[in-house]
Write a protein that holds these residues in place. Structure first.
Motif, PDB file in Angstrom:
ATOM      1  N   ILE A 195       0.704  -1.168   0.131  1.00 57.01           N
ATOM      2  CA  ILE A 195      -0.009   0.001  -0.134  1.00 57.01           C
ATOM      3  C   ILE A 195       0.961   1.238  -0.143  1.00 57.01           C
ATOM      4  O   ILE A 195       1.760   1.574   0.947  1.00 57.01           O
ATOM      5  N   TYR A 196       0.578   2.203  -1.206  1.00 58.40           N
ATOM      6  CA  TYR A 196       1.445   3.477  -1.046  1.00 58.40           C
ATOM      7  C   TYR A 196       0.585   4.512  -0.798  1.00 58.40           C
ATOM      8  O   TYR A 196      -0.777   4.519  -1.274  1.00 58.40           O
ATOM      9  N   ALA A 197       0.890   5.755  -0.537  1.00 60.76           N
ATOM     10  CA  ALA A 197       0.331   7.119  -0.659  1.00 60.76           C
ATOM     11  C   ALA A 197       1.099   7.896  -1.328  1.00 60.76           C
ATOM     12  O   ALA A 197       2.198   7.694  -1.869  1.00 60.76           O
ATOM     13  N   LEU A 200      -0.284  16.036   5.163  1.00 65.05           N
ATOM     14  CA  LEU A 200      -0.211  15.152   6.232  1.00 65.05           C
ATOM     15  C   LEU A 200       1.453  14.477   6.086  1.00 65.05           C
ATOM     16  O   LEU A 200       2.239  15.057   5.326  1.00 65.05           O
ATOM     17  N   THR A 201       1.642  13.617   7.326  1.00 62.78           N
ATOM     18  CA  THR A 201       2.825  13.041   7.294  1.00 62.78           C
ATOM     19  C   THR A 201       2.710  11.669   7.526  1.00 62.78           C
ATOM     20  O   THR A 201       1.537  11.177   7.707  1.00 62.78           O
ATOM     21  N   LYS A 202       3.744  10.801   7.194  1.00 64.11           N
ATOM     22  CA  LYS A 202       3.713   9.358   7.237  1.00 64.11           C
ATOM     23  C   LYS A 202       2.914   9.017   8.702  1.00 64.11           C
ATOM     24  O   LYS A 202       2.488   7.905   8.705  1.00 64.11           O
ATOM     25  N   GLU A 249      -0.115   2.379   9.518  1.00 62.69           N
ATOM     26  CA  GLU A 249       0.836   1.540   9.606  1.00 62.69           C
ATOM     27  C   GLU A 249       1.135   0.582   8.398  1.00 62.69           C
ATOM     28  O   GLU A 249       2.177   0.238   8.238  1.00 62.69           O
ATOM     29  N   GLU A 250       0.087   0.341   7.857  1.00 63.06           N
ATOM     30  CA  GLU A 250       0.180  -0.681   6.752  1.00 63.06           C
ATOM     31  C   GLU A 250       0.794   0.049   5.292  1.00 63.06           C
ATOM     32  O   GLU A 250       1.047  -0.699   4.453  1.00 63.06           O
ATOM     33  N   VAL A 251       0.928   1.364   5.544  1.00 64.88           N
ATOM     34  CA  VAL A 251       1.272   1.940   4.195  1.00 64.88           C
ATOM     35  C   VAL A 251       2.728   1.969   4.260  1.00 64.88           C
ATOM     36  O   VAL A 251       3.308   2.439   5.437  1.00 64.88           O
ATOM     37  N   LYS A 252       3.218   1.557   3.089  1.00 66.02           N
ATOM     38  CA  LYS A 252       4.817   0.926   3.175  1.00 66.02           C
ATOM     39  C   LYS A 252       5.492   2.443   3.001  1.00 66.02           C
ATOM     40  O   LYS A 252       6.564   2.594   3.760  1.00 66.02           O
ATOM     41  N   ASP A 253       4.955   3.157   2.062  1.00 61.63           N
ATOM     42  CA  ASP A 253       5.740   4.304   1.682  1.00 61.63           C
ATOM     43  C   ASP A 253       5.084   5.564   0.867  1.00 61.63           C
ATOM     44  O   ASP A 253       3.782   5.346   0.571  1.00 61.63           O
ATOM     45  N   ILE A 254       5.491   6.740   0.952  1.00 63.11           N
ATOM     46  CA  ILE A 254       4.800   7.860   0.187  1.00 63.11           C
ATOM     47  C   ILE A 254       5.833   7.926  -1.076  1.00 63.11           C
ATOM     48  O   ILE A 254       6.920   8.158  -1.005  1.00 63.11           O
ATOM     49  N   GLY A 308       5.572   8.816 -10.617  1.00 58.23           N
ATOM     50  CA  GLY A 308       6.696   8.274 -11.438  1.00 58.23           C
ATOM     51  C   GLY A 308       7.062   6.982 -10.605  1.00 58.23           C
ATOM     52  O   GLY A 308       7.006   5.922 -11.526  1.00 58.23           O
ATOM     53  N   GLU A 309       7.159   7.093  -9.559  1.00 58.77           N
ATOM     54  CA  GLU A 309       7.533   5.707  -8.922  1.00 58.77           C
ATOM     55  C   GLU A 309       6.350   4.676  -9.107  1.00 58.77           C
ATOM     56  O   GLU A 309       6.625   3.427  -9.118  1.00 58.77           O
ATOM     57  N   PHE A 310       5.058   5.124  -8.805  1.00 58.63           N
ATOM     58  CA  PHE A 310       4.246   4.315  -8.941  1.00 58.63           C
ATOM     59  C   PHE A 310       4.059   3.566 -10.368  1.00 58.63           C
ATOM     60  O   PHE A 310       4.102   2.395 -10.350  1.00 58.63           O
ATOM     61  N   TYR A 311       4.243   4.621 -11.449  1.00 57.21           N
ATOM     62  CA  TYR A 311       4.421   3.865 -12.697  1.00 57.21           C
ATOM     63  C   TYR A 311       5.561   2.799 -12.938  1.00 57.21           C
ATOM     64  O   TYR A 311       5.622   1.844 -13.661  1.00 57.21           O
ATOM     65  N   GLU A 312       6.829   3.119 -12.087  1.00 55.26           N
ATOM     66  CA  GLU A 312       7.863   2.087 -12.507  1.00 55.26           C
ATOM     67  C   GLU A 312       7.436   0.528 -11.417  1.00 55.26           C
ATOM     68  O   GLU A 312       7.772  -0.420 -11.966  1.00 55.26           O
ATOM     69  N   LEU A 313       6.442   0.697 -10.811  1.00 49.73           N
ATOM     70  CA  LEU A 313       5.894  -0.623 -10.022  1.00 49.73           C
ATOM     71  C   LEU A 313       5.000  -1.135 -10.764  1.00 49.73           C
ATOM     72  O   LEU A 313       4.586  -2.550 -10.583  1.00 49.73           O
ATOM     73  N   CYS A 314       4.419  -0.562 -12.165  1.00 47.29           N
ATOM     74  CA  CYS A 314       3.537  -1.010 -12.731  1.00 47.29           C
ATOM     75  C   CYS A 314       4.298  -1.968 -13.800  1.00 47.29           C
ATOM     76  O   CYS A 314       3.496  -2.135 -15.194  1.00 47.29           O
TER      77      CYS A 314
END
Lengths: 103, 167
Positions: free
Chosen positions: B123-125, B135-137, B142-147, B151-157
Protein backbone atom coordinates in the motif's frame (compact mmCIF):
# COMPACT_ATOMS: atom_id res chain seq x y z
CA UNK A 1 -18.09 -32.70 -14.07
CA UNK A 2 -15.60 -35.49 -14.41
CA UNK A 3 -14.39 -38.56 -12.61
CA UNK A 4 -10.77 -38.52 -11.53
CA UNK A 5 -8.65 -41.03 -9.70
CA UNK A 6 -6.96 -39.37 -6.76
CA UNK A 7 -4.86 -41.45 -4.36
CA UNK A 8 -6.35 -44.63 -5.82
CA UNK A 9 -9.94 -43.52 -5.28
CA UNK A 10 -12.37 -42.59 -8.03
CA UNK A 11 -13.87 -39.23 -7.11
CA UNK A 12 -16.20 -36.86 -8.85
CA UNK A 13 -14.64 -33.46 -9.46
CA UNK A 14 -15.77 -30.18 -11.02
CA UNK A 15 -14.09 -28.73 -14.10
CA UNK A 16 -11.88 -26.72 -11.73
CA UNK A 17 -10.85 -29.85 -9.85
CA UNK A 18 -12.92 -29.36 -6.69
CA UNK A 19 -14.48 -32.46 -5.16
CA UNK A 20 -18.20 -32.74 -5.96
CA UNK A 21 -18.90 -34.78 -2.85
CA UNK A 22 -17.00 -33.75 0.25
CA UNK A 23 -17.71 -37.09 1.94
CA UNK A 24 -15.40 -38.80 -0.57
CA UNK A 25 -12.48 -36.88 0.97
CA UNK A 26 -9.71 -38.42 3.03
CA UNK A 27 -6.18 -37.48 4.08
CA UNK A 28 -4.54 -39.26 1.16
CA UNK A 29 -6.71 -37.36 -1.29
CA UNK A 30 -5.80 -34.12 0.47
CA UNK A 31 -2.10 -34.93 0.20
CA UNK A 32 -2.39 -35.72 -3.48
CA UNK A 33 -4.33 -32.55 -4.37
CA UNK A 34 -1.86 -30.54 -2.28
CA UNK A 35 1.06 -32.06 -4.17
CA UNK A 36 -0.44 -30.88 -7.46
CA UNK A 37 -0.48 -27.37 -5.96
CA UNK A 38 3.12 -27.77 -4.72
CA UNK A 39 2.05 -27.74 -1.09
CA UNK A 40 3.44 -30.20 1.45
CA UNK A 41 0.77 -30.71 4.10
CA UNK A 42 1.65 -30.47 7.80
CA UNK A 43 -0.49 -30.92 10.91
CA UNK A 44 -1.16 -27.18 10.85
CA UNK A 45 -2.55 -27.50 7.33
CA UNK A 46 -4.89 -30.25 8.48
CA UNK A 47 -6.12 -28.12 11.39
CA UNK A 48 -7.15 -25.50 8.84
CA UNK A 49 -8.63 -28.10 6.49
CA UNK A 50 -10.70 -29.65 9.26
CA UNK A 51 -11.91 -26.20 10.31
CA UNK A 52 -12.98 -25.44 6.74
CA UNK A 53 -14.81 -28.76 6.48
CA UNK A 54 -16.61 -28.24 9.81
CA UNK A 55 -17.74 -24.76 8.75
CA UNK A 56 -18.88 -26.07 5.38
CA UNK A 57 -20.96 -28.79 7.04
CA UNK A 58 -22.43 -26.10 9.33
CA UNK A 59 -23.24 -24.14 6.12
CA UNK A 60 -21.29 -21.10 7.28
CA UNK A 61 -19.82 -18.79 4.66
CA UNK A 62 -16.06 -18.98 4.54
CA UNK A 63 -13.79 -15.97 4.23
CA UNK A 64 -10.08 -15.58 4.93
CA UNK A 65 -11.25 -13.18 7.63
CA UNK A 66 -13.23 -15.88 9.42
CA UNK A 67 -10.33 -18.32 9.17
CA UNK A 68 -8.08 -15.56 10.52
CA UNK A 69 -10.34 -15.28 13.54
CA UNK A 70 -10.63 -19.05 14.06
CA UNK A 71 -7.79 -19.15 16.55
CA UNK A 72 -5.94 -21.69 14.39
CA UNK A 73 -3.98 -19.31 12.19
CA UNK A 74 -3.93 -15.60 11.49
CA UNK A 75 -4.32 -14.37 7.93
CA UNK A 76 -0.58 -14.06 7.37
CA UNK A 77 -0.02 -17.66 8.45
CA UNK A 78 -2.90 -18.77 6.24
CA UNK A 79 -1.13 -17.22 3.25
CA UNK A 80 2.09 -18.95 4.31
CA UNK A 81 0.36 -22.34 4.46
CA UNK A 82 -1.46 -21.89 1.16
CA UNK A 83 0.59 -19.43 -0.90
CA UNK A 84 -1.27 -17.54 -3.63
CA UNK A 85 -4.57 -19.16 -2.79
CA UNK A 86 -5.42 -18.94 0.92
CA UNK A 87 -9.06 -19.80 0.41
CA UNK A 88 -9.09 -21.29 -3.09
CA UNK A 89 -6.30 -23.82 -2.58
CA UNK A 90 -7.26 -24.67 0.99
CA UNK A 91 -10.86 -25.33 -0.10
CA UNK A 92 -9.69 -27.50 -2.97
CA UNK A 93 -7.45 -29.54 -0.68
CA UNK A 94 -10.19 -29.74 1.97
CA UNK A 95 -12.51 -31.31 -0.60
CA UNK A 96 -15.14 -28.61 -0.20
CA UNK A 97 -16.75 -26.50 -2.97
CA UNK A 98 -14.96 -23.57 -4.59
CA UNK A 99 -15.31 -20.52 -2.34
CA UNK A 100 -18.07 -18.11 -3.28
CA UNK A 101 -16.98 -15.27 -1.01
CA UNK A 102 -15.32 -12.07 -2.25
CA UNK A 103 -13.43 -11.42 0.98
CA UNK B 1 -3.34 -19.24 -36.49
CA UNK B 2 -5.38 -17.83 -33.69
CA UNK B 3 -3.87 -18.36 -30.29
CA UNK B 4 -6.16 -19.45 -27.48
CA UNK B 5 -3.59 -19.54 -24.72
CA UNK B 6 -4.85 -17.94 -21.51
CA UNK B 7 -2.65 -15.26 -20.06
CA UNK B 8 -3.56 -14.81 -16.41
CA UNK B 9 -2.99 -11.48 -14.72
CA UNK B 10 0.27 -11.29 -12.84
CA UNK B 11 0.04 -7.84 -11.33
CA UNK B 12 -2.57 -5.19 -10.62
CA UNK B 13 -1.92 -1.61 -9.62
CA UNK B 14 -5.04 -0.07 -8.16
CA UNK B 15 -5.50 3.66 -7.72
CA UNK B 16 -7.97 4.96 -5.14
CA UNK B 17 -8.57 8.65 -5.70
CA UNK B 18 -11.87 9.18 -3.90
CA UNK B 19 -12.69 9.13 -0.23
CA UNK B 20 -16.32 8.02 -0.20
CA UNK B 21 -17.04 4.87 1.74
CA UNK B 22 -18.01 3.00 -1.42
CA UNK B 23 -15.03 4.16 -3.46
CA UNK B 24 -12.51 3.18 -0.81
CA UNK B 25 -14.19 -0.20 -0.32
CA UNK B 26 -14.27 -0.82 -4.06
CA UNK B 27 -10.49 -0.43 -4.09
CA UNK B 28 -10.04 -2.55 -0.97
CA UNK B 29 -12.23 -5.40 -2.21
CA UNK B 30 -10.48 -5.43 -5.58
CA UNK B 31 -7.03 -5.31 -3.99
CA UNK B 32 -7.79 -8.01 -1.43
CA UNK B 33 -9.42 -10.16 -4.10
CA UNK B 34 -6.31 -9.88 -6.25
CA UNK B 35 -4.04 -10.83 -3.35
CA UNK B 36 -6.25 -13.86 -2.64
CA UNK B 37 -5.87 -14.93 -6.28
CA UNK B 38 -2.11 -14.82 -5.96
CA UNK B 39 -1.81 -11.68 -8.10
CA UNK B 40 0.91 -9.21 -7.12
CA UNK B 41 -0.94 -6.16 -5.86
CA UNK B 42 -0.04 -2.51 -5.41
CA UNK B 43 -2.62 -0.16 -3.99
CA UNK B 44 -2.03 3.58 -4.42
CA UNK B 45 -4.06 6.18 -2.52
CA UNK B 46 -4.21 9.72 -3.81
CA UNK B 47 -6.22 12.93 -3.32
CA UNK B 48 -9.36 12.33 -1.28
CA UNK B 49 -8.64 8.62 -1.41
CA UNK B 50 -6.11 9.37 1.33
CA UNK B 51 -9.06 9.46 3.73
CA UNK B 52 -9.02 5.68 3.44
CA UNK B 53 -5.52 5.34 4.91
CA UNK B 54 -5.51 8.31 7.30
CA UNK B 55 -5.73 6.91 10.82
CA UNK B 56 -8.15 9.55 12.01
CA UNK B 57 -10.71 9.08 9.24
CA UNK B 58 -10.32 5.60 7.79
CA UNK B 59 -12.85 3.85 10.01
CA UNK B 60 -15.41 6.67 9.76
CA UNK B 61 -15.80 7.10 6.01
CA UNK B 62 -18.97 8.64 4.69
CA UNK B 63 -21.15 8.00 1.70
CA UNK B 64 -22.62 11.06 -0.03
CA UNK B 65 -26.31 11.61 0.68
CA UNK B 66 -26.55 14.56 -1.70
CA UNK B 67 -25.58 14.33 -5.35
CA UNK B 68 -25.95 10.57 -5.15
CA UNK B 69 -28.89 9.59 -7.38
CA UNK B 70 -28.51 5.91 -6.47
CA UNK B 71 -29.22 6.61 -2.79
CA UNK B 72 -32.44 4.98 -1.61
CA UNK B 73 -34.51 5.14 1.56
CA UNK B 74 -34.83 1.92 3.53
CA UNK B 75 -37.61 0.19 1.58
CA UNK B 76 -36.41 1.36 -1.81
CA UNK B 77 -37.99 4.80 -2.32
CA UNK B 78 -35.68 7.51 -3.71
CA UNK B 79 -33.78 9.45 -1.07
CA UNK B 80 -34.74 13.16 -1.32
CA UNK B 81 -31.70 15.33 -1.98
CA UNK B 82 -33.05 18.02 0.37
CA UNK B 83 -33.14 15.51 3.21
CA UNK B 84 -29.58 14.43 2.50
CA UNK B 85 -28.37 17.95 3.17
CA UNK B 86 -29.77 18.18 6.69
CA UNK B 87 -27.18 18.16 9.48
CA UNK B 88 -26.41 14.68 10.75
CA UNK B 89 -28.17 12.81 7.95
CA UNK B 90 -25.03 11.89 6.05
CA UNK B 91 -23.41 10.74 9.27
CA UNK B 92 -26.38 8.59 10.24
CA UNK B 93 -26.76 7.06 6.77
CA UNK B 94 -23.04 6.34 6.62
CA UNK B 95 -22.97 4.64 9.98
CA UNK B 96 -26.00 2.59 8.97
CA UNK B 97 -24.19 1.51 5.82
CA UNK B 98 -21.05 0.58 7.75
CA UNK B 99 -23.21 -1.49 10.08
CA UNK B 100 -24.80 -3.35 7.18
CA UNK B 101 -21.39 -4.04 5.69
CA UNK B 102 -20.21 -5.35 9.04
CA UNK B 103 -23.15 -7.75 9.12
CA UNK B 104 -22.06 -9.08 5.73
CA UNK B 105 -18.64 -9.83 7.19
CA UNK B 106 -16.88 -6.90 5.55
CA UNK B 107 -14.04 -5.75 7.78
CA UNK B 108 -13.52 -2.15 8.88
CA UNK B 109 -10.95 -0.28 6.79
CA UNK B 110 -8.00 -0.70 9.18
CA UNK B 111 -8.50 -4.47 9.31
CA UNK B 112 -9.00 -4.64 5.53
CA UNK B 113 -5.65 -2.91 5.00
CA UNK B 114 -4.00 -5.44 7.35
CA UNK B 115 -5.58 -8.31 5.40
CA UNK B 116 -4.12 -6.97 2.15
CA UNK B 117 -0.59 -6.57 3.51
CA UNK B 118 -0.78 -9.91 5.35
CA UNK B 119 -1.18 -11.54 1.95
CA UNK B 120 1.74 -9.65 0.46
CA UNK B 121 -0.08 -6.68 -1.10
CA UNK B 122 1.63 -3.30 -0.86
CA UNK B 123 0.00 0.00 0.00
CA UNK B 124 1.33 3.40 -1.03
CA UNK B 125 0.32 7.02 -0.56
CA UNK B 126 0.75 9.72 -3.21
CA UNK B 127 3.51 12.24 -2.42
CA UNK B 128 1.75 15.19 -4.05
CA UNK B 129 -1.57 14.58 -2.29
CA UNK B 130 0.07 13.94 1.09
CA UNK B 131 1.86 17.30 0.79
CA UNK B 132 -1.30 19.02 -0.38
CA UNK B 133 -3.33 17.82 2.59
CA UNK B 134 -0.38 18.59 4.92
CA UNK B 135 -0.17 15.00 6.15
CA UNK B 136 2.88 13.08 7.32
CA UNK B 137 3.69 9.37 7.35
CA UNK B 138 2.68 9.33 11.04
CA UNK B 139 -0.88 10.34 10.11
CA UNK B 140 -1.22 7.30 7.88
CA UNK B 141 -2.02 3.67 8.67
CA UNK B 142 0.94 1.52 9.71
CA UNK B 143 0.14 -0.66 6.70
CA UNK B 144 1.23 2.10 4.29
CA UNK B 145 4.66 1.10 3.06
CA UNK B 146 5.77 4.39 1.60
CA UNK B 147 4.83 7.78 0.21
CA UNK B 148 5.81 7.78 -3.44
CA UNK B 149 5.58 9.93 -6.56
CA UNK B 150 3.43 9.04 -9.54
CA UNK B 151 6.64 8.28 -11.45
CA UNK B 152 7.63 5.71 -8.86
CA UNK B 153 4.13 4.29 -9.02
CA UNK B 154 4.44 3.75 -12.78
CA UNK B 155 7.78 2.03 -12.21
CA UNK B 156 5.90 -0.46 -10.03
CA UNK B 157 3.51 -1.15 -12.91
CA UNK B 158 6.02 -2.94 -15.14
CA UNK B 159 5.37 -6.30 -16.74
CA UNK B 160 3.24 -7.30 -19.71
CA UNK B 161 0.53 -8.95 -17.61
CA UNK B 162 -0.03 -5.90 -15.45
CA UNK B 163 -3.21 -3.87 -15.28
CA UNK B 164 -3.76 -0.43 -13.80
CA UNK B 165 -7.21 0.02 -12.29
CA UNK B 166 -8.53 3.45 -11.38
CA UNK B 167 -11.51 3.43 -9.05
Amino acid sequence: MAVKTIAGVEVKVTDDGYLEDMTQWNKEIANEIAKELNIELTDKHFEVLNYLREKTIAKEALTIRSVGKSGIVDIKQLYELFPKGPLKFSSKIAGIPKPTSCI
Amino acid sequence: METKEKKPLEKVCIICAKGNLEDVYASLVMANGAVMEGIETNLFFTFFGLEGITKKSMNHLHTATTGNPAMKMPGGLPFPTMLGGLPGVESAVSSMMRKQMDELGMPPVDEFLEMITAGGGTIYACRLAVDMFKLTKADLSEEVKDIITIGEFYELCDGDRTQIIFT
